[in-house]
Design an enzyme around this catalytic site. Structure first.
Site, PDB file in Angstrom:
ATOM      1  N   LYS A 158      15.652  18.360  99.594  1.00 54.74           N
ATOM      2  CA  LYS A 158      15.691  19.796  99.329  1.00 54.74           C
ATOM      3  C   LYS A 158      15.681  20.118  97.834  1.00 54.74           C
ATOM      4  O   LYS A 158      16.122  19.318  97.019  1.00 54.74           O
ATOM      5  CB  LYS A 158      16.898  20.422 100.013  1.00 54.74           C
ATOM      6  CG  LYS A 158      18.205  20.234  99.282  1.00 54.74           C
ATOM      7  CD  LYS A 158      19.277  21.104  99.918  1.00 54.74           C
ATOM      8  CE  LYS A 158      20.535  21.065  99.081  1.00 54.74           C
ATOM      9  NZ  LYS A 158      20.535  21.983  97.952  1.00 54.74           N
ATOM     10  N   LYS A 181      27.212   8.860  97.664  1.00 53.89           N
ATOM     11  CA  LYS A 181      27.495   8.838  96.222  1.00 53.89           C
ATOM     12  C   LYS A 181      28.029   7.469  95.801  1.00 53.89           C
ATOM     13  O   LYS A 181      27.630   6.904  94.798  1.00 53.89           O
ATOM     14  CB  LYS A 181      28.543   9.906  95.857  1.00 53.89           C
ATOM     15  CG  LYS A 181      28.002  11.308  95.864  1.00 53.89           C
ATOM     16  CD  LYS A 181      27.717  11.812  94.437  1.00 53.89           C
ATOM     17  CE  LYS A 181      26.755  12.985  94.420  1.00 53.89           C
ATOM     18  NZ  LYS A 181      27.319  14.265  94.717  1.00 53.89           N
ATOM     19  N   LYS A 241      19.492  22.416  92.283  1.00 51.07           N
ATOM     20  CA  LYS A 241      19.657  22.699  90.871  1.00 51.07           C
ATOM     21  C   LYS A 241      20.188  21.510  90.093  1.00 51.07           C
ATOM     22  O   LYS A 241      20.144  21.490  88.882  1.00 51.07           O
ATOM     23  CB  LYS A 241      20.537  23.926  90.644  1.00 51.07           C
ATOM     24  CG  LYS A 241      21.899  23.924  91.327  1.00 51.07           C
ATOM     25  CD  LYS A 241      22.619  25.231  90.991  1.00 51.07           C
ATOM     26  CE  LYS A 241      23.390  25.837  92.133  1.00 51.07           C
ATOM     27  NZ  LYS A 241      24.551  25.075  92.582  1.00 51.07           N
TER      28      LYS A 241
HETATM   29  P1  ATP Z   1      23.920  21.197  93.960  1.00 49.63           P
HETATM   30  O1  ATP Z   1      22.758  20.300  93.727  1.00 49.63           O
HETATM   31  O2  ATP Z   1      24.852  21.290  92.789  1.00 49.63           O
HETATM   32  O3  ATP Z   1      24.627  20.955  95.270  1.00 49.63           O
HETATM   33  P2  ATP Z   1      22.477  23.383  95.211  1.00 49.63           P
HETATM   34  O4  ATP Z   1      21.187  23.874  94.645  1.00 49.63           O
HETATM   35  O5  ATP Z   1      22.465  22.566  96.441  1.00 49.63           O
HETATM   36  O6  ATP Z   1      23.265  22.672  94.038  1.00 49.63           O
HETATM   37  P3  ATP Z   1      24.774  24.877  96.131  1.00 49.63           P
HETATM   38  O7  ATP Z   1      25.650  25.601  95.164  1.00 49.63           O
HETATM   39  O8  ATP Z   1      25.237  23.590  96.710  1.00 49.63           O
HETATM   40  O9  ATP Z   1      23.349  24.679  95.435  1.00 49.63           O
HETATM   41  O10 ATP Z   1      24.387  25.862  97.314  1.00 49.63           O
HETATM   42  C1  ATP Z   1      24.408  27.281  97.210  1.00 49.63           C
HETATM   43  C2  ATP Z   1      23.733  27.890  98.411  1.00 49.63           C
HETATM   44  O11 ATP Z   1      22.325  27.706  98.331  1.00 49.63           O
HETATM   45  C3  ATP Z   1      24.161  27.294  99.748  1.00 49.63           C
HETATM   46  O12 ATP Z   1      24.268  28.326 100.706  1.00 49.63           O
HETATM   47  C4  ATP Z   1      23.012  26.367 100.096  1.00 49.63           C
HETATM   48  O13 ATP Z   1      22.870  26.181 101.497  1.00 49.63           O
HETATM   49  C5  ATP Z   1      21.821  27.112  99.512  1.00 49.63           C
HETATM   50  N1  ATP Z   1      20.731  26.212  99.122  1.00 49.63           N
HETATM   51  C6  ATP Z   1      20.781  25.285  98.150  1.00 49.63           C
HETATM   52  N2  ATP Z   1      19.603  24.639  98.048  1.00 49.63           N
HETATM   53  C7  ATP Z   1      18.790  25.185  98.997  1.00 49.63           C
HETATM   54  C8  ATP Z   1      17.430  24.946  99.392  1.00 49.63           C
HETATM   55  N3  ATP Z   1      16.676  24.024  98.782  1.00 49.63           N
HETATM   56  N4  ATP Z   1      16.909  25.675 100.391  1.00 49.63           N
HETATM   57  C9  ATP Z   1      17.662  26.604 100.994  1.00 49.63           C
HETATM   58  N5  ATP Z   1      18.931  26.881 100.679  1.00 49.63           N
HETATM   59  C10 ATP Z   1      19.508  26.184  99.692  1.00 49.63           C
HETATM   60 MG    MG Z   2      24.398  21.677  97.285  1.00 52.87          MG
END
Ligand code: ATP
Ligand code: MG
Length: 332
Positions: free
Chosen positions: A195, A112, A198
């Site tokens: 990956k 970051k 969101k």
């Molecule tokens: P951010 O970008 O804000 O980190 P995020 O989509 O990574 O959002 P998190 O809230 O960090 O979401 O993660 C919530 C759960 O979803 C965690 O258990 C994480 O491992 C899982 N997860 C997030 N993205 C993926 C993905 N692309 N594939 C599989 N699991 C995921």
């Molecule tokens: Mg995340």
């Protein structure tokens, strides 16, 4: 019985990645003799500036989505991080059992910072691994399902626990990190090397609340690999392999079966079918979500149950910690 703790940040719309990699999996795990604690990580969300209205709304959305995906609030605890003061209490204590040097080595922070200036970052971004350590240590979790990007934070969690235990006697369980299976890692539709997330651009993910026509459009526009042949090879064909994973998860067909079904087809037909498949499955989930989300009484009851189960354990841990280090602890 094994205990696991995991959280989701209410930072954006939930995606297919969250569903396939976490929430759907969590529902399945309820049959595996595991005790599960799931929390909405809203204290983590504020390391990035959030719109207050959206933050609050999404917190409740996620509770409803967890239940929509099959997590049973009578079996697993679903709770909201900010409603359990023990999380912030333990975080401040643990902040004093970790060094600035250790936090500075966290690659997520370094990544970051390398993109912009170090001085301008909020301190929460630097410290959030400590909050995360507290989230896990409060509950004596045996395992924490994490993406590989979080493994370093979990190692720090174990180090903090060991250090505290060394000074004051056994207090915290040192948790194991389990990286979710490869198949559960859903990649971005625009860049299959990273990956699905969101907090990335809208066309790189499918949101659980996307409209059918948008889902179909996004899959049509998903990047593909050079040759026009459908086969699974995550090394040289990461884009198509990712789409095959998604197809398989929603159709309950094996990858081999799908590859053989599309032996004589090009990418176009495959992507259209995939879009229609996902749109129809999500449509069912969206209807269920709407019903649950609108039942405010049920949602509040669920949160109350989860919060009280979680705080009973977490408060005990904080009082033990306070006692050991000489802080006065009392809940009136
Ligand atoms: P951010 O970008 O804000 O980190 P995020 O989509 O990574 O959002 P998190 O809230 O960090 O979401 O993660 C919530 C759960 O979803 C965690 O258990 C994480 O491992 C899982 N997860 C997030 N993205 C993926 C993905 N692309 N594939 C599989 N699991 C995921
Ligand atoms: Mg995340």
């Amino acid at each position: 019985m094994k205990r696991i703790v995991s959280g989701i940040k209410p930072t954006g719309e939930l995606t297919l990645g969250n569903y396939l990699g976490a929430m759907k999996r969590w529902a399945e795990m309820e049959n595996e003799n595991i005790e599960s604690f799931y929390f909405i990580a809203n204290l983590h969300a504020i390391t990035v500036r959030q719109d207050p209205f959206q933050l609050r709304k999404r917190t409740f959305d996620i509770v409803a989505w967890l239940i929509t995906c099959g997590v049973n609030p009578e079996k697993s605890l679903i709770f909201i991080q900010s409603m359990i003061p023990a999380h912030t209490e333990i975080c401040w204590v643990l902040t004093n059992y970790v060094t600035i040097g250790e936090l500075g080595k966290m690659t997520q922070f370094k990544d970051k910072v390398s993109k912009s200036s170090r001085e301008g970052q909020v301190a929460g971004l630097f410290e959030y691994p400590v909050l995360m350590a507290g989230d896990v240590l409060l509950y004596d979790a045996d395992e924490v399902p994490v993406g590989d990007d979080q493994m370093q934070h979990l190692e720090l969690t174990r180090n903090i626990a060991a250090r505290f235990n060394n000074l004051y006697g056994q207090t915290f369980k040192e948790p194991k990190g389990t990286v979710s299976k490869i198949t559960a890692r859903i990649m971005s539709l625009k860049n299959p090397e990273s990956k699905m997330s969101k907090s990335e651009t809208e066309d790189s993910y499918i949101a659980l609340e996307d409209k059918p026509e948008d889902i179909i459009k996004k899959f049509k526009r998903a990047v593909t690999d050079s040759e026009n042949q459908i086969r699974f090879d995550s090394e040289s064909k990461p884009a198509i392999s990712n789409l095959l994973n998604i197809y398989s998860a929603f159709s309950e067909k094996s990858i081999d079966e799908i590859v053989s079904d599309y032996k004589n087809e090009g990418y176009g037909k495959f992507k259209t079918d995939l879009g229609e498949l996902v749109a129809s499955k999500l449509d069912i989930l969206q209807k269920r979500f709407k019903e649950i989300r609108e039942d405010e009484e049920f949602l509040l009851k669920t949160i109350k149950r989860g919060n009280s189960g979680a705080s009973e354990i977490a408060d005990k841990k904080v009082s033990e910690v306070y006692e050991k280090i000489g802080l006065v602890y009392h809940r009136f």
